[in-house]
Scaffold this motif. Sequence first.
Motif, PDB file in Angstrom:
ATOM      1  N   ARG A 103       7.774  -7.871  -5.581  1.00 13.46           N
ATOM      2  CA  ARG A 103       8.457  -8.102  -4.817  1.00 13.46           C
ATOM      3  C   ARG A 103       8.155  -9.205  -3.608  1.00 13.46           C
ATOM      4  O   ARG A 103       8.308 -10.090  -3.042  1.00 13.46           O
ATOM      5  CB  ARG A 103       8.493  -6.957  -3.276  1.00 13.46           C
TER       6      ARG A 103
ATOM      7  N   ARG B 274      14.303   4.838  -6.692  1.00 15.54           N
ATOM      8  CA  ARG B 274      13.464   3.190  -5.309  1.00 15.54           C
ATOM      9  C   ARG B 274      14.550   3.104  -3.888  1.00 15.54           C
ATOM     10  O   ARG B 274      15.554   3.822  -4.001  1.00 15.54           O
ATOM     11  CB  ARG B 274      12.981   2.797  -6.293  1.00 15.54           C
ATOM     12  N   ASP B 275      13.649   2.797  -3.391  1.00 11.66           N
ATOM     13  CA  ASP B 275      13.958   3.067  -1.947  1.00 11.66           C
ATOM     14  C   ASP B 275      15.172   1.705  -1.855  1.00 11.66           C
ATOM     15  O   ASP B 275      16.488   1.708  -1.416  1.00 11.66           O
ATOM     16  CB  ASP B 275      12.974   3.281  -0.794  1.00 11.66           C
TER      17      ASP B 275
ATOM     18  N   ASN C  56      12.464  -3.296  -3.546  1.00 12.13           N
ATOM     19  CA  ASN C  56      12.057  -2.506  -3.828  1.00 12.13           C
ATOM     20  C   ASN C  56      11.640  -2.124  -5.577  1.00 12.13           C
ATOM     21  O   ASN C  56      11.588  -1.248  -6.492  1.00 12.13           O
ATOM     22  CB  ASN C  56      11.496  -0.768  -3.327  1.00 12.13           C
TER      23      ASN C  56
ATOM     24  N   ASP D 200      15.119  11.112   1.299  1.00  8.42           N
ATOM     25  CA  ASP D 200      13.305  10.541   1.388  1.00  8.42           C
ATOM     26  C   ASP D 200      13.962  10.070   2.603  1.00  8.42           C
ATOM     27  O   ASP D 200      14.141   8.999   3.509  1.00  8.42           O
ATOM     28  CB  ASP D 200      12.766   9.939   0.884  1.00  8.42           C
TER      29      ASP D 200
ATOM     30  N   ARG E  15      11.303   7.121   4.498  1.00 11.32           N
ATOM     31  CA  ARG E  15      12.336   6.067   4.507  1.00 11.32           C
ATOM     32  C   ARG E  15      13.002   5.040   5.698  1.00 11.32           C
ATOM     33  O   ARG E  15      12.913   4.306   5.927  1.00 11.32           O
ATOM     34  CB  ARG E  15      13.805   6.055   3.261  1.00 11.32           C
TER      35      ARG E  15
ATOM     36  N   ARG F 178      10.308   3.972   6.773  1.00 12.59           N
ATOM     37  CA  ARG F 178       9.625   2.707   5.712  1.00 12.59           C
ATOM     38  C   ARG F 178      10.857   1.017   6.036  1.00 12.59           C
ATOM     39  O   ARG F 178      10.259   0.396   6.066  1.00 12.59           O
ATOM     40  CB  ARG F 178      10.097   3.180   4.081  1.00 12.59           C
TER      41      ARG F 178
ATOM     42  N   ARG G 218      10.176  -0.200   8.873  1.00 15.02           N
ATOM     43  CA  ARG G 218       8.706  -1.218   8.771  1.00 15.02           C
ATOM     44  C   ARG G 218       8.361  -2.331   8.005  1.00 15.02           C
ATOM     45  O   ARG G 218       8.478  -3.802   8.573  1.00 15.02           O
ATOM     46  CB  ARG G 218       7.662   0.065   8.174  1.00 15.02           C
TER      47      ARG G 218
ATOM     48  N   ARG H  80       8.176  -6.068   9.039  1.00 21.11           N
ATOM     49  CA  ARG H  80       7.313  -7.379   8.205  1.00 21.11           C
ATOM     50  C   ARG H  80       7.416  -8.222   7.490  1.00 21.11           C
ATOM     51  O   ARG H  80       7.525  -9.615   7.712  1.00 21.11           O
ATOM     52  CB  ARG H  80       6.514  -6.246   6.772  1.00 21.11           C
TER      53      ARG H  80
HETATM   54  N1  CTP Z   1       8.623   4.322  -3.529  1.00 20.91           N
HETATM   55  C1  CTP Z   1      10.767   4.230  -2.753  1.00 20.91           C
HETATM   56  N2  CTP Z   1      10.348   5.060  -1.370  1.00 20.91           N
HETATM   57  C2  CTP Z   1       8.766   5.623  -0.910  1.00 20.91           C
HETATM   58  C3  CTP Z   1       8.246   5.195  -1.025  1.00 20.91           C
HETATM   59  C4  CTP Z   1       8.183   5.016  -2.163  1.00 20.91           C
HETATM   60  O1  CTP Z   1      11.375   4.159  -3.112  1.00 20.91           O
HETATM   61  N3  CTP Z   1       9.572   6.824  -0.607  1.00 20.91           N
HETATM   62  C5  CTP Z   1       9.099   3.138  -3.962  1.00 20.91           C
HETATM   63  C6  CTP Z   1       9.233   2.085  -3.745  1.00 20.91           C
HETATM   64  O2  CTP Z   1       9.590   1.232  -5.039  1.00 20.91           O
HETATM   65  C7  CTP Z   1       8.457   0.826  -3.848  1.00 20.91           C
HETATM   66  C8  CTP Z   1       7.532   1.770  -4.175  1.00 20.91           C
HETATM   67  O3  CTP Z   1       7.522   2.947  -3.699  1.00 20.91           O
HETATM   68  O4  CTP Z   1       8.174  -0.739  -3.621  1.00 20.91           O
HETATM   69  C9  CTP Z   1       5.488   1.502  -4.427  1.00 20.91           C
HETATM   70  O5  CTP Z   1       6.010   2.281  -3.319  1.00 20.91           O
HETATM   71  P1  CTP Z   1       4.456   2.078  -1.678  1.00 20.91           P
HETATM   72  O6  CTP Z   1       3.342   1.824  -2.137  1.00 20.91           O
HETATM   73  O7  CTP Z   1       4.526   2.998  -0.801  1.00 20.91           O
HETATM   74  O8  CTP Z   1       5.263   0.339  -1.103  1.00 20.91           O
HETATM   75  P2  CTP Z   1       5.617  -1.055  -1.324  1.00 20.91           P
HETATM   76  O9  CTP Z   1       6.252  -1.687  -1.442  1.00 20.91           O
HETATM   77  O10 CTP Z   1       4.833  -1.422  -3.002  1.00 20.91           O
HETATM   78  O11 CTP Z   1       5.240  -1.695  -0.168  1.00 20.91           O
HETATM   79  P3  CTP Z   1       3.768  -1.801   0.704  1.00 20.91           P
HETATM   80  O12 CTP Z   1       3.416  -3.446   0.295  1.00 20.91           O
HETATM   81  O13 CTP Z   1       3.778  -1.636   1.344  1.00 20.91           O
HETATM   82  O14 CTP Z   1       2.456  -0.691  -0.397  1.00 20.91           O
END
Ligand code: CTP
Length: 364
Positions: free
Chosen positions: A11, A91-92, A96, A131, A134, A137, A140, A144
């Motif tokens: 991303r 994934r969320d 991502n 979840d 989310r 997330r 956030r 961001r």
């Molecule tokens: N993910 C998800 N649901 C969550 C946590 C994580 O779908 N509750 C998936 C997403 O695809 C996310 C990936 O796992 O991109 C990695 O999660 P994480 O490292 O927590 O976040 P990042 O997207 O990498 O963002 P950050 O830059 O904040 O680390």
Amino acid sequence: MKSFLVGGAVRDTLLGYPFHEKDWVVVGATPAEMIEAGYTQVGRDFPVFLHPDSKEEYALARTERKSGPGYHGFVVHADPAVTLEEDLERRDLTINAMAMDASGDIIDPYHGQQDLADRVLRHVSPHFVEDPLRVLRVARFAARYHHLGFTIAPETAALLSQIVAADELPHLSIERVWVEIEKALGTTHPEVFFHTLADCQALAVLLPELSVSQGIAALARAAPHTPRLDCRWASLLSDLPEARVKAINQHLKVPNAYSLLATRISVARPTLKTALKNASECMVLIKLLDALRRDEPFEGVCETLIALEQNSDEANTTIELLRNACKQARTVTAADFTESRLTGPDLGAAIEAARIEQLREVLP
Ligand code: CTP
């Protein structure tokens, strides 16, 4: 076995945004094959491994299905037959849920690139609601990437409200909630995080006091003037009485440095102006801020108070006066009274009286 870069690194690479972590998905492998290839298993709930050299995380492709309330109620299914597309589907957000292969090609079955171009935060599938983390997330990510023009897709915003209405948030561990809040405080527009939570009614569950305070507006004013997360947190709570601030910090198990600063801001802010007109009151304030012995959290208090007033000349003058008063009070120490032979409370009273005298010299 084949590895793909996934999640935040893909991303943020496509966005031209800095990232700190690389996460990988491995398709077509068993845990035994990973260990044989030199990886170390670290995942407790699902198969995650550390690369022998880079130490980056490699997770076996998996699917997840909700089996109970909250963050931990998941049934994880990982085997070599799980496809990359299936892993991306759990994934969320679409942004991502992209992967990059070894040659740099993007695998994007849920149209994350289109949503990146359109600046939209959109959920991947209806399983999004499984979840509750989310909610935090998405808020956030909205904070961001606010400065880049990102907004939440209306259908995703509806799912956030749905998660809250289903009473899923109380199942989240407080530690997870605080981790998200702390990360959000470090974004360019932390107020957007709290506004997003308010919009889906999550704020009323997680931080009900904030729904009726001016705290989010205070944070919005202060954030451009301080990068310190503890100062931003204190700004958010600056509008609330001390007892409420303490209760919130306790409930969220906020780290000590944050809660101390927030409490002191809530106490100092209303009394600051009057205290700086009267030496005795100023002494009370200086002691309350524990400013005689240590630089912190006193310096944090100063930075927060200036940020809350958007770095105005008036605020800088006021805080300069407070800093000077503190410096002046610090010039008096017990060593000045060795010849007086005073001890105990008498010595304490004499030191304090001398400090108040000193304060009279600097206060207007
Ligand atoms: N993910 C998800 N649901 C969550 C946590 C994580 O779908 N509750 C998936 C997403 O695809 C996310 C990936 O796992 O991109 C990695 O999660 P994480 O490292 O927590 O976040 P990042 O997207 O990498 O963002 P950050 O830059 O904040 O680390």
